[in-house]
Design an enzyme around this catalytic site. Structure first.
Site, PDB file in Angstrom:
ATOM      1  N   LYS A  20       0.830  -1.202   0.000  1.00  0.00           N
ATOM      2  CA  LYS A  20       0.000   0.000   0.000  1.00  0.00           C
ATOM      3  C   LYS A  20       0.874   1.265   0.000  1.00  0.00           C
ATOM      4  CE  LYS A  20      -2.587  -0.188   3.553  1.00  0.00           C
ATOM      5  NZ  LYS A  20      -2.496   0.945   4.486  1.00  0.00           N
ATOM      6  N   ARG A  25      -1.445  -6.584  13.690  1.00  0.00           N
ATOM      7  CA  ARG A  25      -1.991  -5.552  12.791  1.00  0.00           C
ATOM      8  C   ARG A  25      -2.666  -6.194  11.578  1.00  0.00           C
ATOM      9  NH1 ARG A  25       2.828  -2.393  11.215  1.00  0.00           N
ATOM     10  NH2 ARG A  25       1.415  -1.301   9.831  1.00  0.00           N
ATOM     11  N   ARG A  59      10.365 -12.941   4.457  1.00  0.00           N
ATOM     12  CA  ARG A  59      11.180 -11.759   4.751  1.00  0.00           C
ATOM     13  C   ARG A  59      12.031 -12.002   6.009  1.00  0.00           C
ATOM     14  NH1 ARG A  59       7.656  -6.576   5.661  1.00  0.00           N
ATOM     15  NH2 ARG A  59       6.507  -7.303   3.872  1.00  0.00           N
ATOM     16  N   ARG A  95     -11.028   2.843   8.850  1.00  0.00           N
ATOM     17  CA  ARG A  95     -10.836   1.447   9.248  1.00  0.00           C
ATOM     18  C   ARG A  95     -12.084   0.886   9.916  1.00  0.00           C
ATOM     19  NH1 ARG A  95      -4.872   2.253   9.644  1.00  0.00           N
ATOM     20  NH2 ARG A  95      -3.825   0.285  10.025  1.00  0.00           N
ATOM     21  N   ARG A 120      14.206 -10.379  11.390  1.00  0.00           N
ATOM     22  CA  ARG A 120      13.452  -9.427  12.224  1.00  0.00           C
ATOM     23  C   ARG A 120      13.239  -9.943  13.643  1.00  0.00           C
ATOM     24  NH1 ARG A 120       9.333  -5.970  11.247  1.00  0.00           N
ATOM     25  NH2 ARG A 120       9.238  -4.929   9.254  1.00  0.00           N
TER      26      ARG A 120
HETATM   27  P1  AMP Z   1      -0.826   2.030   9.679  1.00  0.00           P
HETATM   28  O1  AMP Z   1       0.519   2.633   9.438  1.00  0.00           O
HETATM   29  O2  AMP Z   1      -1.896   2.609   8.794  1.00  0.00           O
HETATM   30  O3  AMP Z   1      -0.829   0.529   9.650  1.00  0.00           O
HETATM   31  O4  AMP Z   1      -1.262   2.461  11.165  1.00  0.00           O
HETATM   32  C1  AMP Z   1      -0.452   2.154  12.278  1.00  0.00           C
HETATM   33  C2  AMP Z   1      -1.305   2.113  13.535  1.00  0.00           C
HETATM   34  O5  AMP Z   1      -1.938   3.382  13.764  1.00  0.00           O
HETATM   35  C3  AMP Z   1      -2.446   1.120  13.497  1.00  0.00           C
HETATM   36  O6  AMP Z   1      -2.021  -0.182  13.847  1.00  0.00           O
HETATM   37  C4  AMP Z   1      -3.402   1.708  14.532  1.00  0.00           C
HETATM   38  O7  AMP Z   1      -2.947   1.477  15.846  1.00  0.00           O
HETATM   39  C5  AMP Z   1      -3.257   3.207  14.288  1.00  0.00           C
HETATM   40  N1  AMP Z   1      -4.211   3.687  13.249  1.00  0.00           N
HETATM   41  C6  AMP Z   1      -3.888   4.180  12.022  1.00  0.00           C
HETATM   42  N2  AMP Z   1      -4.989   4.533  11.333  1.00  0.00           N
HETATM   43  C7  AMP Z   1      -6.044   4.252  12.140  1.00  0.00           C
HETATM   44  C8  AMP Z   1      -7.453   4.367  11.991  1.00  0.00           C
HETATM   45  N3  AMP Z   1      -8.002   4.825  10.851  1.00  0.00           N
HETATM   46  N4  AMP Z   1      -8.232   3.985  13.029  1.00  0.00           N
HETATM   47  C9  AMP Z   1      -7.701   3.519  14.177  1.00  0.00           C
HETATM   48  N5  AMP Z   1      -6.379   3.359  14.374  1.00  0.00           N
HETATM   49  C10 AMP Z   1      -5.540   3.717  13.377  1.00  0.00           C
END
Ligand code: AMP
Length: 192
Positions: A14, A145, A128, A89, A134
């Protein structure tokens, strides 16, 4: 304005594809994950509030995320559109985004889902790990995640499907080939 939402689990490419889209279409990048990480690294009040949540790979509460996103969009002046990466999300976030944009006489034009299965993503990470070695702790968080994506975030997709805005693109393959598919669906919307 042209407003795009990009969906895909962590590790689906992404970030790479978003960077290419931004370069070609000159959209402003809105990544809630990047914004949270910036708050954490600058140790702001918001950063302190969300630090643990991010460390656990959990979702930040909707109200906190929506407020932060709206402020960021309002701060971006004279842009030709946005690419929302990592937001929405949840359905509540998707609804909030729609009504926020409606208030500006704007809307989401297109939603791109990078299609990668949970098994494929986990296999990629295992691969990876063989080369990068890692830390296990990081790996556990990354898997958390990924599971958060497949358990929660995917439920937002039908919301956009019902609106006829969802386009699915195969996320496994060469970066350039995937980008060509993205360009094709974007140009279908953009060109008369
Ligand atoms: P990302 O880099 O988009 O994977 O986001 C990293 C972390 O930020 C996620 O694992 C969540 O803890 C938090 N986060 C990012 N975007 C959101 C969202 N739209 N809603 C809730 N938590 C978010």
């Amino acid at each position: 304005m042209f407003n795009l939402v990009i969906f895909g689990p962590p590790g689906a490419g992404k970030g790479t594809q978003s960077a290419k889209i931004i370069e070609k279409y000159k959209l402003a990048h809105i990544s809630t994950g990047d914004m949270f990480r910036m708050h954490i690294s600058q140790d702001t009040a918001l950063g302190k509030k969300v630090k643990e949540i991010l460390a656990e790979g959990m979702l930040v509460p909707d109200s906190v995320t929506i407020d932060m996103l709206e402020e960021e969009v309002n701060n971006q002046k004279e842009v030709t559109g946005f690419i929302f990466d990592g937001f929405p999300r949840t359905i509540a976030q998707a609804e909030a985004l729609d009504s926020f944009l409606e208030g500006k006489k704007e809307k989401i034009n297109l939603v791109i889902q990078l299609m990668v299965t949970e098994e494929e993503i986990k296999a990629r990470i295992a691969e990876r790990k063989k080369t990068s070695g890692r830390a296990d702790d990081d790996e556990i968080k990354l898997i958390k995640r990924i599971e958060e994506y497949f358990q929660k975030t995917v439920h937002v997709l039908p919301y956009y499907e019902k609106q006829g805005k969802l386009k699915q693109i195969q996320g496994i393959g060469e970066i350039e080939a995937i980008f060509e598919d993205i360009v094709r669906v974007m140009d279908e919307q953009l060109l008369p």
